[in-house]
Design a protein around this motif. Sequence first.
Motif, PDB file in Angstrom:
ATOM      1  N   GLU A   1       0.824  -1.204   0.000  1.00 23.83           N
ATOM      2  CA  GLU A   1       0.000   0.000   0.000  1.00 23.83           C
ATOM      3  C   GLU A   1       0.859   1.255   0.000  1.00 23.83           C
ATOM      4  N   GLY A   2       1.954   1.223   0.751  1.00 19.36           N
ATOM      5  CA  GLY A   2       2.855   2.372   0.791  1.00 19.36           C
ATOM      6  C   GLY A   2       3.542   2.602  -0.539  1.00 19.36           C
ATOM      7  N   PHE A   3       3.893   1.514  -1.217  1.00 21.67           N
ATOM      8  CA  PHE A   3       4.563   1.620  -2.521  1.00 21.67           C
ATOM      9  C   PHE A   3       3.655   2.314  -3.538  1.00 21.67           C
ATOM     10  N   PHE A   4       2.409   1.899  -3.592  1.00 18.85           N
ATOM     11  CA  PHE A   4       1.495   2.506  -4.561  1.00 18.85           C
ATOM     12  C   PHE A   4       1.046   3.906  -4.127  1.00 18.85           C
ATOM     13  N   ALA A   5       1.049   4.144  -2.813  1.00 18.46           N
ATOM     14  CA  ALA A   5       0.715   5.491  -2.339  1.00 18.46           C
ATOM     15  C   ALA A   5       1.773   6.503  -2.776  1.00 18.46           C
ATOM     16  N   GLN A   6       2.995   6.022  -2.998  1.00 22.72           N
ATOM     17  CA  GLN A   6       4.082   6.868  -3.498  1.00 22.72           C
ATOM     18  C   GLN A   6       4.116   6.893  -5.021  1.00 22.72           C
ATOM     19  N   GLY A   7       3.054   6.396  -5.655  1.00 23.50           N
ATOM     20  CA  GLY A   7       2.982   6.410  -7.110  1.00 23.50           C
ATOM     21  C   GLY A   7       3.890   5.403  -7.774  1.00 23.50           C
ATOM     22  N   ALA A   8       4.310   4.375  -7.018  1.00 21.09           N
ATOM     23  CA  ALA A   8       5.222   3.349  -7.539  1.00 21.09           C
ATOM     24  C   ALA A   8       6.507   3.979  -8.063  1.00 21.09           C
ATOM     25  N   GLN A   9       6.948   5.062  -7.395  1.00 18.08           N
ATOM     26  CA  GLN A   9       8.140   5.784  -7.838  1.00 18.08           C
ATOM     27  C   GLN A   9       9.281   5.714  -6.830  1.00 18.08           C
ATOM     28  N   ALA A  10       9.035   5.148  -5.666  1.00 17.15           N
ATOM     29  CA  ALA A  10      10.060   5.045  -4.628  1.00 17.15           C
ATOM     30  C   ALA A  10      10.184   3.594  -4.187  1.00 17.15           C
ATOM     31  N   LEU A  11      11.361   3.249  -3.703  1.00 16.32           N
ATOM     32  CA  LEU A  11      11.578   1.879  -3.233  1.00 16.32           C
ATOM     33  C   LEU A  11      10.640   1.574  -2.062  1.00 16.32           C
ATOM     34  N   PRO A  12      10.148   0.341  -1.951  1.00 13.63           N
ATOM     35  CA  PRO A  12       9.307  -0.035  -0.814  1.00 13.63           C
ATOM     36  C   PRO A  12      10.013   0.236   0.516  1.00 13.63           C
ATOM     37  N   ALA A  13       9.228   0.565   1.518  1.00 11.04           N
ATOM     38  CA  ALA A  13       9.773   0.934   2.830  1.00 11.04           C
ATOM     39  C   ALA A  13      10.127  -0.319   3.629  1.00 11.04           C
ATOM     40  N   VAL A  14      11.198  -0.982   3.221  1.00 14.05           N
ATOM     41  CA  VAL A  14      11.672  -2.194   3.896  1.00 14.05           C
ATOM     42  C   VAL A  14      13.155  -2.024   4.205  1.00 14.05           C
ATOM     43  N   ASP A  15      13.508  -2.104   5.479  1.00 12.80           N
ATOM     44  CA  ASP A  15      14.909  -2.047   5.883  1.00 12.80           C
ATOM     45  C   ASP A  15      15.162  -3.105   6.950  1.00 12.80           C
ATOM     46  N   ARG A  16      16.346  -3.099   7.498  1.00  7.22           N
ATOM     47  CA  ARG A  16      16.710  -4.103   8.509  1.00  7.22           C
ATOM     48  C   ARG A  16      15.743  -4.056   9.691  1.00  7.22           C
ATOM     49  N   ASP A  17      15.362  -2.850  10.108  1.00  9.14           N
ATOM     50  CA  ASP A  17      14.463  -2.715  11.262  1.00  9.14           C
ATOM     51  C   ASP A  17      13.087  -3.325  10.974  1.00  9.14           C
ATOM     52  N   TYR A  18      12.673  -3.285   9.701  1.00  9.10           N
ATOM     53  CA  TYR A  18      11.374  -3.877   9.348  1.00  9.10           C
ATOM     54  C   TYR A  18      11.348  -5.353   9.743  1.00  9.10           C
ATOM     55  N   TYR A  19      12.433  -6.053   9.473  1.00  8.53           N
ATOM     56  CA  TYR A  19      12.480  -7.481   9.805  1.00  8.53           C
ATOM     57  C   TYR A  19      12.691  -7.706  11.298  1.00  8.53           C
ATOM     58  N   LEU A  20      13.502  -6.852  11.923  1.00  6.11           N
ATOM     59  CA  LEU A  20      13.737  -7.009  13.361  1.00  6.11           C
ATOM     60  C   LEU A  20      12.445  -6.846  14.153  1.00  6.11           C
ATOM     61  N   ALA A  21      11.502  -6.101  13.602  1.00  6.42           N
ATOM     62  CA  ALA A  21      10.214  -5.908  14.270  1.00  6.42           C
ATOM     63  C   ALA A  21       9.302  -7.112  14.094  1.00  6.42           C
TER      64      ALA A  21
END
Length: 429
Positions: free
Chosen positions: A42-62
């Motif tokens: 949802e975040g990816f498409f909310a950014q118009g599919a123009q930015a990398l998905p919001a996934v980083d190391r902390d995303y997995y640690l959570a």
Amino acid sequence: MAATSGLDDYQLSIRRLSERIVAAQVPIRILDAVKWDDGVREGFFAQGAQALPAVDRDYYLARPLGFDPAAKKQELQAIERDITSQLGQFSPVGQIMRRMCKEYRMVIRMLEGRGTADFGLISQELYGAATDAFHAGDPTLADLGLMLSDYLNAIAARGDLVDEAKTLDASQAVNLLQQRLSALFGDDTVRVMVSDGILADAAAGADYIKLRSDARFNERDVRALEVHEGMVHVGTTLNGLNQPICTFLAKGPPSSTVTQEGLAILMEVITFASYPSRLRKLTNRTRAIHMAEEGADFLEIYRFFLEQGFSAEDSYANSSRVFRGSLPDGLPFTKDLSYLKGFILIYNYIQLAVRKGKLEQIPLLFCGKTTLEDMRALRQLVDEGIVVPPLYLPPQFRDLNALSAWMCFSNFLNHLSLERIEADYANIL
């Protein structure tokens, strides 16, 4: 699970060690641990599919793994030591079980490395890389993906091989698939049901297949599910559960994924259940993994799938498969190489078994979640009564007459030069 009555002390030792492996791997759920949630999409498409998905190391640690990685690795190490002390260093069944323990420990290390470079590197160790060659000097998986894509794109460009309309809803597809699987396995052996909780159109369990409630199907899709999910994935699980001693054959580490998916694609081909657009999905995933290995990020992979004619939603889904567990600009998760890689390896194995007159080895691919490197040991274990032959076999592997005839011709055809044939046929094709 098969009963233990009638087993001698040696067989009981194998059974107990086997069940310890089965129990140890229960909480290790690779795909659950690496998948991205709906919020990322949802975040990816909310950014118009123009930015990398919001996934980083902390995303997995959570998102905890659901088990203590250090304790689980110690548990598997202890099982491995007990296998050696109870069965000896050179026991064939012991060698298989020790390899499984090592592999599960490597899986845990991969999952601990979610969101780091280690994740992608260990993924390549477990599933392979697109740049791997089958043999020295042979084409790589990346080469195979490109070659098949050229063929399939030429077919698609004609425009006359249109996929059948998906006129079946999930309930209708369930009824049709249930009829077919009941005829193969028996009325109550395999259940087919509608589910709201899966991402793919279909998913196989130990003795069931789920179809997503909002998915649409055609009869060719149902045929593919029958042979891929039913005959192979469910069939081999049931055969593994039927093992009285080597119960570990009901569970598959990553190395068995290559055999499983290779068998499934081979079954689709030899039953004429596959079709070009389905195969294009596999080749495009292979190409996407290779692109990511070469440095492409999520946006580049997403645009690649758009260029291949996929919708925005499907392009996102395919791209997220490539980077799940990793970062949107990191090394890929290479599990999806298993389909084409497994097909080539299984095809070569069967071809050589026919050439060498070892037909009895071929059905053993179905005795559980097997790995090609274990096939000689499995043949020995069947002879010793430690492993039982598969109860459920596809008709094509129950009577090997037609398959053997096909492979005999194939062995000869492989020696012909396709380039020379193309030149000779230039005036008639």
